[in-house]
Design a protein around this motif. Structure first.
Motif, short mmCIF file in Angstrom:
data_model
loop_
_atom_site.label_atom_id
_atom_site.label_comp_id
_atom_site.label_asym_id
_atom_site.label_seq_id
_atom_site.Cartn_x
_atom_site.Cartn_y
_atom_site.Cartn_z
N THR A 181 0.83 -1.20 0.00
CA THR A 181 0.00 0.00 0.00
C THR A 181 0.87 1.25 0.00
O THR A 181 1.85 1.34 0.74
CB THR A 181 -0.92 0.01 1.23
N SER A 182 0.48 2.20 -0.82
CA SER A 182 1.20 3.48 -0.84
C SER A 182 0.74 4.33 0.34
O SER A 182 -0.30 4.06 0.96
CB SER A 182 0.92 4.22 -2.15
N GLU A 183 1.48 5.37 0.63
CA GLU A 183 1.13 6.28 1.73
C GLU A 183 -0.22 6.96 1.44
O GLU A 183 -1.04 7.13 2.34
CB GLU A 183 2.23 7.33 1.90
N LYS A 184 -0.44 7.31 0.19
CA LYS A 184 -1.69 7.96 -0.21
C LYS A 184 -2.88 7.01 0.02
O LYS A 184 -3.92 7.42 0.54
CB LYS A 184 -1.62 8.37 -1.67
N GLN A 185 -2.73 5.74 -0.34
CA GLN A 185 -3.79 4.75 -0.14
C GLN A 185 -4.04 4.52 1.35
O GLN A 185 -5.19 4.37 1.78
CB GLN A 185 -3.43 3.43 -0.82
N ALA A 186 -2.97 4.51 2.13
CA ALA A 186 -3.11 4.31 3.57
C ALA A 186 -3.86 5.48 4.20
O ALA A 186 -4.70 5.29 5.07
CB ALA A 186 -1.73 4.13 4.21
N ARG A 187 -3.55 6.70 3.77
CA ARG A 187 -4.27 7.87 4.28
C ARG A 187 -5.75 7.81 3.92
O ARG A 187 -6.61 8.15 4.74
CB ARG A 187 -3.65 9.16 3.73
N ALA A 188 -6.05 7.38 2.70
CA ALA A 188 -7.44 7.27 2.27
C ALA A 188 -8.17 6.22 3.11
O ALA A 188 -9.32 6.43 3.51
CB ALA A 188 -7.51 6.91 0.79
N LEU A 189 -7.51 5.10 3.40
CA LEU A 189 -8.10 4.06 4.22
C LEU A 189 -8.36 4.56 5.64
O LEU A 189 -9.43 4.33 6.21
CB LEU A 189 -7.20 2.82 4.24
N LEU A 190 -7.40 5.28 6.21
CA LEU A 190 -7.58 5.86 7.54
C LEU A 190 -8.76 6.82 7.56
O LEU A 190 -9.54 6.84 8.51
CB LEU A 190 -6.31 6.60 7.99
N SER A 191 -8.87 7.59 6.51
CA SER A 191 -9.98 8.54 6.41
C SER A 191 -11.32 7.80 6.36
O SER A 191 -12.28 8.20 7.03
CB SER A 191 -9.80 9.41 5.17
#
Length: 152
Positions: free
Chosen positions: A88-98
């Motif tokens: 997972t990229s950092e951007k995908q991880a941030r989206a998942l957290l959101s």
């Protein structure tokens, strides 16, 4: 025999056990729900007028909570497998957290609205007793599960 003839048969035979398992799970869930309703009825000692207003609220809340938890959280769990996390990229991880935060916020607001609705139907003392009774029920159910698993 051609593969075209065998394939539908194989698909049917492999999917049948999953259907039967799902049906068993649904039956168990229905049994637990009935047990929970009986338990809460006994614990809360609702007057008939209270019960008439309480149960529709309770069932609607439980259904919405179930949908939020299971439908949304299921997608998160799929994304949280070890292989997926590592790629997972950092951007995908941030989206998942959101997404997770949004679901938690929705659960919080659902509970807040539910408690507000309950205040119009039940006295505060019974609402507190309901919360305690739900926790007691969950403990009791978990204990029964552990006891049953320990006997195997």
């Amino acid at each position: 025999m051609k593969i075209k003839n065998i394939l539908p048969i194989l698909l049917f035979l492999t999917s049948f056990p999953f259907y039967a398992q799902n049906e068993k799970t649904n039956q168990k869930l229905e049994k637990i729900k009935a047990y929970k309703i009986s338990f809460l009825n006994e614990e809360l000692e609702l007057a008939s007028a209270e019960a008439e207003k309480f149960w529709p609220l309770y069932h609607a809340y439980e259904e919405k909570k179930y949908k939020l938890r299971h439908e949304k959280m299921e997608t998160y769990l799929q994304k949280l497998s070890d292989d997926t996390i590592n790629s997972t990229s950092e951007k995908q991880a941030r989206a998942l957290l959101s997404q997770m935060e949004n679901t938690n916020r929705a659960l919080y607001l659902l509970r807040k609205n539910y408690l507000s609705s309950l205040r119009q139907v039940l006295p505060a003392k019974k609402i507190v007793r309901l919360i305690k009774s739900e926790k007691d029920f969950n403990r009791k159910l978990l204990k029964q599960y552990r006891d049953k698993a320990g006997k195997k």
